[in-house]
Design a protein around this motif. Structure first.
Motif, PDB file in Angstrom:
ATOM      1  N   LEU A  77       0.830  -1.211   0.000  1.00 50.65           N
ATOM      2  CA  LEU A  77       0.000   0.000   0.000  1.00 50.65           C
ATOM      3  C   LEU A  77       0.862   1.258   0.000  1.00 50.65           C
ATOM      4  N   LEU A  78       1.959   1.253   0.750  1.00 51.43           N
ATOM      5  CA  LEU A  78       2.853   2.407   0.775  1.00 51.43           C
ATOM      6  C   LEU A  78       3.497   2.636  -0.593  1.00 51.43           C
ATOM      7  N   ILE A  79       3.872   1.540  -1.266  1.00 52.61           N
ATOM      8  CA  ILE A  79       4.432   1.669  -2.615  1.00 52.61           C
ATOM      9  C   ILE A  79       3.397   2.256  -3.559  1.00 52.61           C
ATOM     10  N   THR A  80       2.165   1.779  -3.473  1.00 56.03           N
ATOM     11  CA  THR A  80       1.085   2.294  -4.317  1.00 56.03           C
ATOM     12  C   THR A  80       0.872   3.779  -4.089  1.00 56.03           C
ATOM     13  N   ALA A  81       0.815   4.197  -2.826  1.00 59.76           N
ATOM     14  CA  ALA A  81       0.604   5.611  -2.501  1.00 59.76           C
ATOM     15  C   ALA A  81       1.748   6.473  -3.010  1.00 59.76           C
ATOM     16  N   ALA A  82       2.988   6.013  -2.814  1.00 60.70           N
ATOM     17  CA  ALA A  82       4.148   6.793  -3.242  1.00 60.70           C
ATOM     18  C   ALA A  82       4.177   6.956  -4.760  1.00 60.70           C
ATOM     19  N   VAL A  83       3.933   5.868  -5.488  1.00 60.17           N
ATOM     20  CA  VAL A  83       3.950   5.941  -6.954  1.00 60.17           C
ATOM     21  C   VAL A  83       2.808   6.819  -7.462  1.00 60.17           C
ATOM     22  N   ALA A  84       1.636   6.729  -6.839  1.00 56.16           N
ATOM     23  CA  ALA A  84       0.493   7.551  -7.260  1.00 56.16           C
ATOM     24  C   ALA A  84       0.802   9.034  -7.102  1.00 56.16           C
ATOM     25  N   VAL A  85       1.387   9.420  -5.977  1.00 53.89           N
ATOM     26  CA  VAL A  85       1.717  10.826  -5.735  1.00 53.89           C
ATOM     27  C   VAL A  85       2.784  11.309  -6.712  1.00 53.89           C
ATOM     28  N   ILE A  86       3.816  10.503  -6.912  1.00 54.58           N
ATOM     29  CA  ILE A  86       4.886  10.891  -7.842  1.00 54.58           C
ATOM     30  C   ILE A  86       4.355  11.022  -9.267  1.00 54.58           C
ATOM     31  N   ALA A  87       3.521  10.064  -9.686  1.00 56.93           N
ATOM     32  CA  ALA A  87       2.954  10.119 -11.039  1.00 56.93           C
ATOM     33  C   ALA A  87       2.086  11.358 -11.230  1.00 56.93           C
ATOM     34  N   GLN A  88       1.359  11.756 -10.180  1.00 63.65           N
ATOM     35  CA  GLN A  88       0.534  12.956 -10.266  1.00 63.65           C
ATOM     36  C   GLN A  88       1.392  14.220 -10.311  1.00 63.65           C
ATOM     37  N   MET A  89       2.423  14.291  -9.478  1.00 58.47           N
ATOM     38  CA  MET A  89       3.265  15.480  -9.400  1.00 58.47           C
ATOM     39  C   MET A  89       4.066  15.691 -10.673  1.00 58.47           C
ATOM     40  N   THR A  90       4.495  14.617 -11.275  1.00 61.80           N
ATOM     41  CA  THR A  90       5.312  14.718 -12.498  1.00 61.80           C
ATOM     42  C   THR A  90       4.480  14.736 -13.773  1.00 61.80           C
ATOM     43  N   GLY A  91       3.186  14.424 -13.660  1.00 57.31           N
ATOM     44  CA  GLY A  91       2.338  14.355 -14.847  1.00 57.31           C
ATOM     45  C   GLY A  91       2.614  13.135 -15.704  1.00 57.31           C
ATOM     46  N   ALA A  92       3.248  12.102 -15.116  1.00 57.59           N
ATOM     47  CA  ALA A  92       3.639  10.914 -15.884  1.00 57.59           C
ATOM     48  C   ALA A  92       2.424  10.176 -16.423  1.00 57.59           C
ATOM     49  N   TYR A  93       1.379  10.042 -15.593  1.00 50.63           N
ATOM     50  CA  TYR A  93       0.214   9.285 -16.045  1.00 50.63           C
ATOM     51  C   TYR A  93      -0.526  10.022 -17.155  1.00 50.63           C
ATOM     52  N   ILE A  94      -0.641  11.326 -17.034  1.00 45.83           N
ATOM     53  CA  ILE A  94      -1.299  12.105 -18.091  1.00 45.83           C
ATOM     54  C   ILE A  94      -0.523  11.981 -19.391  1.00 45.83           C
ATOM     55  N   GLY A  95       0.805  12.083 -19.292  1.00 46.17           N
ATOM     56  CA  GLY A  95       1.628  11.927 -20.488  1.00 46.17           C
ATOM     57  C   GLY A  95       1.487  10.546 -21.100  1.00 46.17           C
ATOM     58  N   PHE A  96       1.383   9.528 -20.244  1.00 45.16           N
ATOM     59  CA  PHE A  96       1.203   8.159 -20.734  1.00 45.16           C
ATOM     60  C   PHE A  96      -0.119   8.026 -21.478  1.00 45.16           C
ATOM     61  N   LEU A  97      -1.193   8.609 -20.939  1.00 48.23           N
ATOM     62  CA  LEU A  97      -2.491   8.536 -21.595  1.00 48.23           C
ATOM     63  C   LEU A  97      -2.487   9.291 -22.920  1.00 48.23           C
ATOM     64  N   GLN A  98      -1.827  10.425 -22.937  1.00 51.03           N
ATOM     65  CA  GLN A  98      -1.762  11.195 -24.181  1.00 51.03           C
ATOM     66  C   GLN A  98      -0.999  10.437 -25.260  1.00 51.03           C
ATOM     67  N   ALA A  99      -0.009   9.650 -24.860  1.00 42.62           N
ATOM     68  CA  ALA A  99       0.802   8.914 -25.836  1.00 42.62           C
ATOM     69  C   ALA A  99       0.146   7.628 -26.302  1.00 42.62           C
ATOM     70  N   THR A 100      -0.620   6.979 -25.420  1.00 44.10           N
ATOM     71  CA  THR A 100      -1.140   5.651 -25.751  1.00 44.10           C
ATOM     72  C   THR A 100      -2.661   5.594 -25.873  1.00 44.10           C
ATOM     73  N   GLY A 101      -3.367   6.534 -25.230  1.00 45.17           N
ATOM     74  CA  GLY A 101      -4.830   6.519 -25.284  1.00 45.17           C
ATOM     75  C   GLY A 101      -5.404   5.311 -24.555  1.00 45.17           C
ATOM     76  N   LEU A 102      -6.521   4.806 -25.067  1.00 49.04           N
ATOM     77  CA  LEU A 102      -7.188   3.673 -24.427  1.00 49.04           C
ATOM     78  C   LEU A 102      -6.355   2.400 -24.474  1.00 49.04           C
ATOM     79  N   ILE A 103      -5.480   2.308 -25.472  1.00 45.64           N
ATOM     80  CA  ILE A 103      -4.630   1.116 -25.561  1.00 45.64           C
ATOM     81  C   ILE A 103      -3.774   0.978 -24.307  1.00 45.64           C
ATOM     82  N   GLY A 104      -3.233   2.097 -23.826  1.00 47.14           N
ATOM     83  CA  GLY A 104      -2.418   2.069 -22.625  1.00 47.14           C
ATOM     84  C   GLY A 104      -3.216   1.670 -21.396  1.00 47.14           C
ATOM     85  N   VAL A 105      -4.449   2.153 -21.305  1.00 48.37           N
ATOM     86  CA  VAL A 105      -5.307   1.813 -20.165  1.00 48.37           C
ATOM     87  C   VAL A 105      -5.575   0.317 -20.130  1.00 48.37           C
ATOM     88  N   PHE A 106      -5.971  -0.253 -21.272  1.00 46.28           N
ATOM     89  CA  PHE A 106      -6.260  -1.686 -21.322  1.00 46.28           C
ATOM     90  C   PHE A 106      -4.991  -2.523 -21.143  1.00 46.28           C
TER      91      PHE A 106
END
Length: 281
Positions: A77-106
């Protein structure tokens, strides 16, 4: 996205200490608190009274093993929380979605489900170290995916849902550990309910906008995973009792698969509580 779990109960694991199998004697306690075992063939006329397990030693070993499982869950759970916060602060997840779209989600969903299934099915074949690494990687991937909640809900709602989940999880775990009610018998019912829940969510994803149905499904999901939490609390204790005689390596393996089950219970309850009570930003 909600990730379900397969109960890892009595159907998959069987008690190795059946009649006709070798019995084990307690030899000494290693520095990590796990018992070491000496071999004594079946039918030995007299076992050394000081070497044999006492009731207190068995209870202590089970407590240590259960604590190990909940410790592994907490690390996940601590790993999940840490990665979630880092991904939000860096915009990594948004960038991943912009690059892959629904394919990345699935793709992420398929990888996570595949890892969970593989870990549950192959836990007896892989080493405890490999199982632990897979669990931590799974928790990190879950954190990367869950960083999306920061784009939907405000921080107050996320904190409230997290606190409520921790409280409910603790109460349900204590109830499951102390009650005389046998929740293991409810395994098939919970499994059927989980399948119905997943199908309902897929239908709502295809046919959105049904008034009130999302809240009803979330409430049912919360109830189901509350039951799963009590089930997994009892199952954790039962599995350690069945496999404790096979030594520290087996205990480590069982602790990982139990930690995964408990981890999924916690995460799913958190998501349902967030959907029920969270304020969308």
């Amino acid at each position: 996205m909600t990730f379900g779990q397969q109960p890892q109960g009595g159907n998959q694991y069987s008690n190795p200490n059946m009649q006709g199998q070798p019995q084990y004697q307690y030899a000494q306690q290693n520095p990590y608190g796990q018992p070491q075992y000496g071999y004594a063939p079946n039918g030995t006329a007299a076992m050394n009274a000081q070497a044999a397990y006492s009731y207190e030693q068995v209870q202590q070993a089970q407590r240590v093993s259960v604590t190990r499982a909940y410790g592994e869950m907490t690390i996940g759970l601590l790993i999940t929380a840490a990665v979630a916060v880092i991904a939000q602060m860096t915009g990594a997840y948004i960038g991943f979605l912009q690059a892959t779209g629904l394919i990345g989600v699935f793709l992420f969903a398929a990888i996570q489900i595949g890892m969970a299934v593989y870990l549950g099915a192959r836990i007896m074949k892989i080493t405890s170290g490999t199982a632990r690494v897979m669990f931590y990687v799974y928790a990190a991937l879950m954190g990367f995916t869950l960083s999306s909640i920061f784009m939907i809900y405000d921080l107050g709602s996320i904190g409230l849902a997290l606190g409520m989940t921790a409280l409910f999880f603790f109460v349900l775990t204590m109830f499951g550990m102390t009650t005389k009610m046998n929740m293991l018998k409810a395994g098939p019912i919970l499994m059927v309910a989980l399948i119905v829940l997943i199908i309902s969510q897929l239908i709502l994803a295809i046919i959105p906008g049904v008034s009130g149905m999302t809240q009803i499904v979330c409430a049912l999901g919360l109830i189901i995973f509350a039951g799963m939490t009590m089930y997994d609390a009892q199952q954790t204790r039962a599995l350690f009792a069945a496999y404790e005689a096979q030594g520290p390596e087996m205990i480590k393996k069982i602790s990982i698969v139990c930690a995964l089950n408990l981890y999924l219970d916690f995460v799913n309850m958190f998501l349902y509580l967030l959907q029920l009570f969270g304020n969308r930003d």
